[in-house]
Enzyme design. Structure first.
Site, PDB file in Angstrom:
ATOM      1  N   ILE A  91       0.864  -1.171   0.000  1.00 23.31           N
ATOM      2  CA  ILE A  91       0.000   0.000   0.000  1.00 23.31           C
ATOM      3  C   ILE A  91       0.906   1.227   0.000  1.00 23.31           C
ATOM      4  CG2 ILE A  91      -2.024  -1.060   1.053  1.00 23.31           C
ATOM      5  CD1 ILE A  91      -1.131  -0.136   3.751  1.00 23.31           C
ATOM      6  N   ASP A  92       0.365   2.360  -0.438  1.00 21.16           N
ATOM      7  CA  ASP A  92       1.163   3.571  -0.568  1.00 21.16           C
ATOM      8  C   ASP A  92       1.727   4.018   0.773  1.00 21.16           C
ATOM      9  OD1 ASP A  92       0.516   3.634  -3.272  1.00 21.16           O
ATOM     10  OD2 ASP A  92      -1.236   4.913  -2.954  1.00 21.16           O
ATOM     11  N   LYS A  93       2.792   4.783   0.700  1.00 18.53           N
ATOM     12  CA  LYS A  93       3.466   5.295   1.897  1.00 18.53           C
ATOM     13  C   LYS A  93       2.484   5.958   2.864  1.00 18.53           C
ATOM     14  CE  LYS A  93       6.776   8.866   3.295  1.00 18.53           C
ATOM     15  NZ  LYS A  93       7.663   9.947   2.830  1.00 18.53           N
TER      16      LYS A  93
END
Length: 304
Positions: A137-139
């Site tokens: 998942i994105d930062k």
């Protein structure tokens, strides 16, 4: 080596080349991009440039990404939020602001660094930089991730993703008031040819993408929704919600400039379910919303 080519648009005019390129992919740190520039892996209109070059509308940028060198990943003691663990699989709740795995120029402080200290048995299918990582998942997205502790478990979990049998439900706050209670977005996603920093809905060089959403609560000018992924494309929920006119609050890439200040998009991977790779039993986990997310919801309720 991979090659990326794109043309500078009006919005990118006079932006520094190193800043622009480092924003294209969260795995590319600014120091790594600057090294690529020094090594002449970046050319503008066919010529090498310096890291402080300011782009001009119409410039053609060609980035040649060198093959990654094996990294000696350092194990780092972290207070990981482990939801489940056995000899085959681990489920962890990733906080907002943490990168999932190391990349050249960004080799510390990632979830993988913490996992390396927590357990020594992680699958090696994705190579030395992404041990155990099945999906990411994105930062600035928080929430649950499944991690494989051996190659057999890794293959099983990847197959479940491909077969669309993994349950992945996210909570999000979006701009605007969605009038209908639920819906499905079926629109292919690929790299935006006009802005290589972003993904977009496009028929060109794209992959099928399907997101289901349901309204949880409406406010004065925002909506709290739950999104369920059928596919897992890069930035899928962020791109799809923008596509239908309801971009995520706080999203610096796909949302409006005037938005809720969350240092990133209001998106949380709250529910994760899959079949155990060894036993076949269905497992499902739920992580509560982070405090800063709950605080925004409370603020929206009060002002509405």
């Amino acid at each position: 080596m991979e090659q990326v080519t794109f043309t500078i648009n009006e919005d990118q005019h006079l932006e520094r080349i190193d800043k622009l390129l480092s924003a294209m992919d969260e795995d590319w740190s600014r120091s790594q991009v600057q090294q690529w520039i020094k090594d002449n892996f970046v050319k503008v209109n066919g010529e090498p440039i310096k890291g402080n070059y300011k782009c001009k509308t119409g410039d053609e940028i060609v980035l040649t990404i060198p093959d990654p060198e094996p990294l000696d990943i350092e194990a780092e003691q972290m207070n990981l939020d482990i939801y489940y663990e056995d000899g085959d699989v681990l489920v962890v709740n990733k906080p907002r602001g943490m990168v999932v795995h190391p990349a050249p120029g960004h080799v510390t402080g990632t979830l993988v660094n913490g996992l390396m200290a927590h357990c020594k048995d992680l699958s090696g299918i994705n190579g030395v930089m992404r041990p155990g990582i099945v999906h990411r998942i994105d930062k600035d997205t928080s929430g649950l991730l499944m991690v494989a502790k051996n190659d057999k478990a890794h293959e099983s979990l990847v197959n479940q993703l491909v077969e669309k049998t993994v349950t992945r439900r996210y909570k999000a706050i979006v701009h605007g008031v969605i009038p209908h209670d639920k819906g499905t977005i079926d629109a292919p996603i690929g790299r935006d040819e006009k802005d290589r920093q972003s993904m977009t809905v496009t028929e060109k060089n794209s992959k099928d993408a399907v997101t289901h959403f349901q309204v949880i609560e409406r406010y004065k000018d925002f909506t709290f929704v739950e999104c369920q992924l059928e596919t897992g494309r890069t930035h899928q929920i962020r791109v799809h919600m923008k596509y239908i006119g309801y971009p995520l609050a706080g999203d610096p890439k796909y949302g409006p400039k005037k938005t809720i200040d969350l240092n990133g998009q209001a998106l949380h991977a709250g529910i994760l379910g899959f079949d155990h790779p060894r036993t076949g039993d269905y497992l499902e986990f739920e992580a509560p919303l982070p405090k800063e997310f709950e605080d925004v919801l409370d603020w929206l309720r009060k002002r509405s």
